[in-house]
Design a protein around this motif. Structure first.
Motif: not given
Length: 139
Positions: A69-76, A80-88
């Motif tokens: 569960x912790x690994x899934x949350x970290x990956x998620x 999301x952080x990579x998506x945000x950085x790519x959008x920016x």
């Protein structure tokens, strides 16, 4: 009196023999009880060992579930952080390209040949395509 003493001695010997038989029966009962206790103890130890193994198995399963569960949350969160950085990054690159184009068009004298406008459009399309490919590569 001797006959009486002999009678008493015979009764005493009978009692000693009876006591010896009872003592042997008591010893045998004590041996049986010890054997039963040893068997019960072996069964108890086996049940305790099985219970300990079950507890260990459940603890490991709990740890594995929580780790997953912790690994899934970290990956998620990382996705999301990579998506945000790519959008920016895409937005900044596109914004900078559009500003350069706008300033180039603003400096363009009236009556600019059509091929120059087409070249500027091609350059903007190329920059937008490059930015999109770069964004997709990040994802």
């Amino acid at each position: 009196m001797i006959a009486e003493a002999l009678g008493e001695l015979a009764r005493l010997l009978d009692r000693v023999e009876a006591l010896q038989a009872r003592s042997e029966a008591s010893r045998q009962a004590l041996d049986d009880a010890q054997q039963q206790l040893a068997e019960q103890l072996a069964g108890f130890e086996a049940r305790i060992q099985a219970l300990t193994e079950q507890a260990r198995l459940q603890a490991v399963q709990h740890i594995v579930a929580r780790t997953d569960e912790a690994a899934r949350q970290a990956i998620d969160r990382q996705s999301r952080a990579m998506d945000d950085a790519a959008r920016v990054a895409f937005g900044a690159e596109l914004g900078a390209t559009l500003q350069r184009l706008q300033s180039a068009l603003a400096r363009q004298p009236v009556g600019v040949p059509a091929w120059l406008s087409h070249a500027a459009t091609a350059a903007v399309a190329s920059a937008a395509t490059w930015a999109l490919v770069d964004l997709l590569r990040l994802l």
